[in-house]
Scaffold this motif. Sequence first.
Motif, PDB file in Angstrom:
ATOM      1  N   ASP A 177       0.824  -1.212   0.000  1.00 18.87           N
ATOM      2  CA  ASP A 177       0.000   0.000   0.000  1.00 18.87           C
ATOM      3  C   ASP A 177       0.857   1.261   0.000  1.00 18.87           C
ATOM      4  OD1 ASP A 177      -2.401  -1.269  -0.222  1.00 18.87           O
ATOM      5  OD2 ASP A 177      -3.022  -0.970   1.863  1.00 18.87           O
ATOM      6  N   ALA A 178       1.990   1.226   0.687  1.00 18.81           N
ATOM      7  CA  ALA A 178       2.879   2.392   0.706  1.00 18.81           C
ATOM      8  C   ALA A 178       3.427   2.663  -0.689  1.00 18.81           C
ATOM      9  CB  ALA A 178       4.025   2.163   1.688  1.00 18.81           C
ATOM     10  N   ILE A 179       3.756   1.603  -1.416  1.00 22.28           N
ATOM     11  CA  ILE A 179       4.255   1.751  -2.786  1.00 22.28           C
ATOM     12  C   ILE A 179       3.169   2.357  -3.673  1.00 22.28           C
ATOM     13  CG2 ILE A 179       5.018   0.486  -4.840  1.00 22.28           C
ATOM     14  CD1 ILE A 179       6.212  -1.601  -2.861  1.00 22.28           C
ATOM     15  N   VAL A 180       1.957   1.815  -3.560  1.00 24.33           N
ATOM     16  CA  VAL A 180       0.847   2.284  -4.387  1.00 24.33           C
ATOM     17  C   VAL A 180       0.546   3.746  -4.095  1.00 24.33           C
ATOM     18  CG1 VAL A 180      -1.613   1.987  -4.890  1.00 24.33           C
ATOM     19  CG2 VAL A 180      -0.153  -0.022  -4.619  1.00 24.33           C
ATOM     20  N   VAL A 181       0.497   4.118  -2.817  1.00 31.00           N
ATOM     21  CA  VAL A 181       0.212   5.509  -2.443  1.00 31.00           C
ATOM     22  C   VAL A 181       1.294   6.432  -2.978  1.00 31.00           C
ATOM     23  CG1 VAL A 181       0.065   7.105  -0.482  1.00 31.00           C
ATOM     24  CG2 VAL A 181      -1.221   4.970  -0.449  1.00 31.00           C
ATOM     25  N   GLU A 182       2.548   6.015  -2.870  1.00 28.63           N
ATOM     26  CA  GLU A 182       3.665   6.825  -3.374  1.00 28.63           C
ATOM     27  C   GLU A 182       3.515   7.071  -4.873  1.00 28.63           C
ATOM     28  OE1 GLU A 182       8.328   6.069  -4.372  1.00 28.63           O
ATOM     29  OE2 GLU A 182       7.559   5.164  -2.534  1.00 28.63           O
ATOM     30  N   VAL A 183       3.208   6.023  -5.621  1.00 33.56           N
ATOM     31  CA  VAL A 183       3.044   6.144  -7.076  1.00 33.56           C
ATOM     32  C   VAL A 183       1.857   7.047  -7.397  1.00 33.56           C
ATOM     33  CG1 VAL A 183       2.426   4.870  -9.172  1.00 33.56           C
ATOM     34  CG2 VAL A 183       4.161   3.951  -7.631  1.00 33.56           C
ATOM     35  N   LEU A 184       0.740   6.851  -6.699  1.00 36.15           N
ATOM     36  CA  LEU A 184      -0.450   7.664  -6.954  1.00 36.15           C
ATOM     37  C   LEU A 184      -0.200   9.136  -6.630  1.00 36.15           C
ATOM     38  CD1 LEU A 184      -3.291   5.323  -5.618  1.00 36.15           C
ATOM     39  CD2 LEU A 184      -2.703   5.791  -7.996  1.00 36.15           C
ATOM     40  N   GLN A 185       0.493   9.408  -5.536  1.00 38.42           N
ATOM     41  CA  GLN A 185       0.782  10.798  -5.178  1.00 38.42           C
ATOM     42  C   GLN A 185       1.671  11.467  -6.218  1.00 38.42           C
ATOM     43  OE1 GLN A 185       2.296  10.315  -1.171  1.00 38.42           O
ATOM     44  NE2 GLN A 185       0.343  10.947  -0.283  1.00 38.42           N
ATOM     45  N   LYS A 186       2.632  10.720  -6.733  1.00 37.03           N
ATOM     46  CA  LYS A 186       3.509  11.260  -7.773  1.00 37.03           C
ATOM     47  C   LYS A 186       2.691  11.567  -9.035  1.00 37.03           C
ATOM     48  CE  LYS A 186       7.602   9.589  -7.862  1.00 37.03           C
ATOM     49  NZ  LYS A 186       8.771   8.721  -8.040  1.00 37.03           N
ATOM     50  N   MET A 187       1.766  10.663  -9.365  1.00 35.39           N
ATOM     51  CA  MET A 187       0.927  10.873 -10.550  1.00 35.39           C
ATOM     52  C   MET A 187       0.017  12.089 -10.364  1.00 35.39           C
ATOM     53  SD  MET A 187      -0.069   6.949 -11.571  1.00 35.39           S
ATOM     54  CE  MET A 187      -0.897   7.384 -13.119  1.00 35.39           C
ATOM     55  N   VAL A 188      -0.520  12.265  -9.158  1.00 35.08           N
ATOM     56  CA  VAL A 188      -1.375  13.420  -8.870  1.00 35.08           C
ATOM     57  C   VAL A 188      -0.582  14.709  -9.053  1.00 35.08           C
ATOM     58  CG1 VAL A 188      -2.518  14.662  -6.980  1.00 35.08           C
ATOM     59  CG2 VAL A 188      -3.029  12.256  -7.368  1.00 35.08           C
ATOM     60  N   LYS A 189       0.625  14.725  -8.523  1.00 32.81           N
ATOM     61  CA  LYS A 189       1.479  15.920  -8.647  1.00 32.81           C
ATOM     62  C   LYS A 189       1.744  16.233 -10.117  1.00 32.81           C
ATOM     63  CE  LYS A 189       5.888  17.859  -7.272  1.00 32.81           C
ATOM     64  NZ  LYS A 189       7.253  17.556  -6.880  1.00 32.81           N
ATOM     65  N   GLN A 190       2.065  15.209 -10.908  1.00 30.59           N
ATOM     66  CA  GLN A 190       2.326  15.400 -12.332  1.00 30.59           C
ATOM     67  C   GLN A 190       1.094  15.953 -13.041  1.00 30.59           C
ATOM     68  OE1 GLN A 190       3.492  11.401 -13.314  1.00 30.59           O
ATOM     69  NE2 GLN A 190       5.672  11.811 -13.000  1.00 30.59           N
ATOM     70  N   ARG A 191      -0.080  15.406 -12.721  1.00 29.60           N
ATOM     71  CA  ARG A 191      -1.310  15.875 -13.370  1.00 29.60           C
ATOM     72  C   ARG A 191      -1.593  17.336 -13.030  1.00 29.60           C
ATOM     73  NH1 ARG A 191       0.058  11.904 -14.571  1.00 29.60           N
ATOM     74  NH2 ARG A 191      -0.813  10.212 -15.733  1.00 29.60           N
ATOM     75  N   ARG A 192      -1.402  17.696 -11.777  1.00 29.50           N
ATOM     76  CA  ARG A 192      -1.660  19.088 -11.374  1.00 29.50           C
ATOM     77  C   ARG A 192      -0.731  20.052 -12.106  1.00 29.50           C
ATOM     78  NH1 ARG A 192      -2.670  17.631  -5.186  1.00 29.50           N
ATOM     79  NH2 ARG A 192      -4.907  17.275  -5.331  1.00 29.50           N
ATOM     80  N   GLU A 193       0.534  19.667 -12.235  1.00 28.46           N
ATOM     81  CA  GLU A 193       1.483  20.511 -12.964  1.00 28.46           C
ATOM     82  C   GLU A 193       1.095  20.611 -14.435  1.00 28.46           C
ATOM     83  OE1 GLU A 193       5.219  18.588 -12.141  1.00 28.46           O
ATOM     84  OE2 GLU A 193       5.337  19.448 -10.125  1.00 28.46           O
ATOM     85  N   SER A 194       0.684  19.501 -15.020  1.00 32.40           N
ATOM     86  CA  SER A 194       0.281  19.499 -16.430  1.00 32.40           C
ATOM     87  C   SER A 194      -0.951  20.361 -16.652  1.00 32.40           C
ATOM     88  CB  SER A 194      -0.020  18.072 -16.899  1.00 32.40           C
ATOM     89  OG  SER A 194       1.131  17.284 -16.853  1.00 32.40           O
ATOM     90  N   ILE A 195      -1.923  20.249 -15.753  1.00 34.16           N
ATOM     91  CA  ILE A 195      -3.148  21.050 -15.876  1.00 34.16           C
ATOM     92  C   ILE A 195      -2.803  22.530 -15.865  1.00 34.16           C
ATOM     93  CG2 ILE A 195      -5.257  21.737 -14.644  1.00 34.16           C
ATOM     94  CD1 ILE A 195      -5.472  18.751 -13.764  1.00 34.16           C
ATOM     95  N   GLU A 196      -1.941  22.923 -14.949  1.00 31.16           N
ATOM     96  CA  GLU A 196      -1.545  24.330 -14.856  1.00 31.16           C
ATOM     97  C   GLU A 196      -0.852  24.790 -16.141  1.00 31.16           C
ATOM     98  OE1 GLU A 196       1.457  27.074 -12.200  1.00 31.16           O
ATOM     99  OE2 GLU A 196       0.525  25.333 -11.254  1.00 31.16           O
ATOM    100  N   MET A 197       0.058  23.957 -16.650  1.00 31.46           N
ATOM    101  CA  MET A 197       0.781  24.328 -17.877  1.00 31.46           C
ATOM    102  C   MET A 197      -0.170  24.404 -19.072  1.00 31.46           C
ATOM    103  SD  MET A 197       4.534  22.467 -17.504  1.00 31.46           S
ATOM    104  CE  MET A 197       4.061  21.164 -18.543  1.00 31.46           C
ATOM    105  N   PHE A 198      -1.079  23.450 -19.192  1.00 36.29           N
ATOM    106  CA  PHE A 198      -2.022  23.470 -20.310  1.00 36.29           C
ATOM    107  C   PHE A 198      -2.944  24.683 -20.240  1.00 36.29           C
ATOM    108  CE2 PHE A 198      -1.613  18.611 -20.671  1.00 36.29           C
ATOM    109  CZ  PHE A 198      -0.703  18.723 -21.715  1.00 36.29           C
ATOM    110  N   ARG A 199      -3.403  25.033 -19.040  1.00 39.03           N
ATOM    111  CA  ARG A 199      -4.286  26.202 -18.904  1.00 39.03           C
ATOM    112  C   ARG A 199      -3.534  27.478 -19.241  1.00 39.03           C
ATOM    113  NH1 ARG A 199      -7.565  23.948 -13.950  1.00 39.03           N
ATOM    114  NH2 ARG A 199      -9.167  22.850 -15.138  1.00 39.03           N
ATOM    115  N   ASN A 200      -2.284  27.563 -18.796  1.00 40.81           N
ATOM    116  CA  ASN A 200      -1.475  28.746 -19.113  1.00 40.81           C
ATOM    117  C   ASN A 200      -1.202  28.837 -20.612  1.00 40.81           C
ATOM    118  OD1 ASN A 200      -1.367  29.444 -16.427  1.00 40.81           O
ATOM    119  ND2 ASN A 200       0.655  28.549 -16.083  1.00 40.81           N
ATOM    120  N   GLY A 201      -1.130  27.697 -21.269  1.00 43.89           N
ATOM    121  CA  GLY A 201      -0.879  27.670 -22.705  1.00 43.89           C
ATOM    122  C   GLY A 201      -2.137  27.743 -23.544  1.00 43.89           C
TER     123      GLY A 201
END
Length: 150
Positions: A49-73
């Motif tokens: 579960d710790a591995i899964v949570v770590e991977v999911l949190q990293k994916m969430v962070k990546q998505r949030r950054e992408s959303i911000e970049m796409f909206r700015n663009g």
Amino acid sequence: MIRDTIKSAQVTAMKAGDKERLAAVRLILAKLKDRDIELRTASSVPDDDAIVVEVLQKMVKQRRESIEMFRNGGRDELAAKEQAELEVIEGFLPAQLSEDETKATIERIKTEVGAASVKDMGKVMAVLKERHGSVIDMSKASGMVKAALG
């Protein structure tokens, strides 16, 4: 286990014909498989579960950054796609602590560790991540710890 929930969500999405959700779930499973392969050579492996949570949190962070970049663009259609993936990913994460609960936790750890200034931020963050890493957004917690010690 979270991994089992994700696998059953894949089957459910296939049966329902929900292509967007299925794509997001398959993406999660692919990232988990990559992480499993990385851990084959590791000397100590954290619980699943710790591995899964770590991977999911990293994916969430990546998505949030992408959303911000796409909206700015000015690419709102791509931001919407990322937002849909983000919602699927967040659905598998354990419930996060509220801002007030996080602040209270930080204060408890700050007192426990004896942190007095920003120099002690590393100590507080280490304990916070060890105990509550799966239920706290560490990037937001970092700012809160800095404010609490400042």
